[in-house]
Design an enzyme around this catalytic site. Structure first.
Site, PDB file in Angstrom:
ATOM      1  N   ASP A   1     140.856 -34.341 -43.790  1.00 48.37           N
ATOM      2  CA  ASP A   1     139.877 -34.841 -42.817  1.00 48.37           C
ATOM      3  C   ASP A   1     140.178 -34.316 -41.414  1.00 48.37           C
ATOM      4  OD1 ASP A   1     137.668 -36.477 -43.307  1.00 48.37           O
ATOM      5  OD2 ASP A   1     138.916 -38.225 -43.757  1.00 48.37           O
TER       6      ASP A   1
ATOM      7  N   LYS B   1     130.880 -36.876 -52.354  1.00 51.73           N
ATOM      8  CA  LYS B   1     132.095 -36.037 -52.272  1.00 51.73           C
ATOM      9  C   LYS B   1     132.767 -35.947 -53.639  1.00 51.73           C
ATOM     10  CE  LYS B   1     132.706 -37.407 -47.429  1.00 51.73           C
ATOM     11  NZ  LYS B   1     133.441 -38.255 -46.473  1.00 51.73           N
TER      12      LYS B   1
ATOM     13  N   GLN C   1     138.008 -43.105 -46.198  1.00 53.54           N
ATOM     14  CA  GLN C   1     136.644 -43.132 -45.642  1.00 53.54           C
ATOM     15  C   GLN C   1     136.548 -44.132 -44.493  1.00 53.54           C
ATOM     16  OE1 GLN C   1     134.179 -41.030 -46.552  1.00 53.54           O
ATOM     17  NE2 GLN C   1     132.701 -41.905 -45.172  1.00 53.54           N
TER      18      GLN C   1
HETATM   19  N1  GUN Z   1     133.003 -41.453 -41.929  1.00 55.58           N
HETATM   20  C1  GUN Z   1     132.014 -40.714 -41.377  1.00 55.58           C
HETATM   21  N2  GUN Z   1     132.355 -39.405 -41.391  1.00 55.58           N
HETATM   22  C2  GUN Z   1     133.569 -39.326 -41.975  1.00 55.58           C
HETATM   23  C3  GUN Z   1     134.442 -38.240 -42.286  1.00 55.58           C
HETATM   24  O1  GUN Z   1     134.181 -37.056 -42.005  1.00 55.58           O
HETATM   25  N3  GUN Z   1     135.609 -38.573 -42.898  1.00 55.58           N
HETATM   26  C4  GUN Z   1     135.944 -39.859 -43.182  1.00 55.58           C
HETATM   27  N4  GUN Z   1     137.119 -40.088 -43.767  1.00 55.58           N
HETATM   28  N5  GUN Z   1     135.159 -40.890 -42.906  1.00 55.58           N
HETATM   29  C5  GUN Z   1     133.987 -40.615 -42.304  1.00 55.58           C
END
Ligand code: GUN
Length: 299
Positions: free
Chosen positions: A121, A54, A98
């Site tokens: 998110d 990311k 995350q």
């Molecule tokens: N862990 C797995 N998928 C995601 C996501 O889309 N966002 C976040 N913040 N953590 C994750």
């Protein structure tokens, strides 16, 4: 093997990144650089990889990004204090904490602390509520929003389709169901969510015109579960041991791809299907957050 039925997530994500890049350029001409803050707690190897990917996308698209890495022993109140600082930081338009978080930290409290305007998110209760109400002013979670774009841009008919979703998690399954059954264009599907207590999952799957596998069980979806012509979306990222691999393990999806591809109408490869779309939608959400912040500051 009909390779022509693949849904190329990398190519579609590339189109979205181009659209996002144009919006970044427009913001920059107004003196605004979109910014995204990542927060990672502990040393979960998969989370390190995801956040790294990311961050890289931010760099490629000209977004400002910063990553805060906190120790596994960080307390919930320390994390909340960091989020309060990021909420108040004008350079930061989006915040991504995350998951998974250490067990002593309550995820729900953390996600409710991120400003809803910076919640790229789509995990804040306000944005979850807007999704349920069909209010498009909120942010959508990136993975289900990316799958929705994959379906739309691949010409898959969603209206009236039987959509079966395997998995009821807050990140994919539940928001995916809400998106597909919305009373809106490119939605209006009849949605079924299956989970570990569902009786006769196979029978549900065989009815599906659109089958989304997001329950985290390696190769769960087998050929006998798929009606000919169905669109199959594989969200799974499962590490399984493989003594023949250099690292001793490899990643497999929730779909037995080799067996299902010849039957499916359309199917996502894995990798190269849903993953790149999740990142593209995160970039899109962040640029939108920056655009909205710029508009709000001019009122
Ligand atoms: N862990 C797995 N998928 C995601 C996501 O889309 N966002 C976040 N913040 N953590 C994750």
């Amino acid at each position: 093997m009909p390779a022509g039925n693949l849904i190329d997530g990398r190519a579609i994500a590339g189109q979205i990144q181009l659209e996002v890049a144009q919006r970044v350029a427009a913001l920059k001409s107004r003196g605004i650089q979109p910014g995204l803050a990542f927060v990672r707690v502990g040393e979960d190897p998969a989370s390190k990889v995801y956040v790294g990917m990311k961050e890289k996308a931010c760099g490629q698209l000209g977004l400002f990004s910063e990553t805060q890495v906190l120790a596994q022993s960080t307390t919930e109140s320390e994390l909340l204090a960091l989020l309060a600082r990021l909420n108040a930081d004008a350079r930061v338009h989006g915040i991504l904490v995350q998951a998974p978080l250490p067990r002593h930290i309550r995820e729900a409290v953390v996600y409710a602390t991120v400003s809803p305007q910076k919640d790229v998110d789509g995990f804040h209760p306000m944005n979850v509520g807007k999704l349920m109400l069909g209010d498009p002013s909120g942010f959508l979670p990136c993975t289900p929003a990316g799958i929705h774009e994959l379906l739309i841009r691949s010409g898959v008919k969603i209206e009236g389709a039987e959509a079966v979703i395997l998995g009821r998690g807050n990140i994919v399954g539940k928001p995916m169901a809400a998106i597909l059954c919305q009373k809106a264009k490119n939605a209006n599907a009849t949605v079924t969510i299956c989970h570990r207590e569902t009786r006769d999952i196979k029978a549900h799957c065989r009815r599906a015109d659109i089958l989304v596998a997001a329950m985290g069980v390696p190769k769960f979806v087998t050929a006998d579960m798929v009606k000919p012509g169905t669109t199959v979306i594989d969200v799974g990222v499962n590490r399984v041991s493989d003594p023949s691999a250099r690292t001793g393990s490899r990643l497999v999806g929730d779909v037995d791809f080799e067996a299902v591809q010849p039957i499916a109408g359309r199917i996502t490869p894995n990798p190269g299907g849903v993953g790149p779309m999740t990142i593209a939608m995160l970039m899109q959400n962040t640029v939108r957050a920056a655009e909205l912040a710029a508009t709000a500051s001019h009122i």
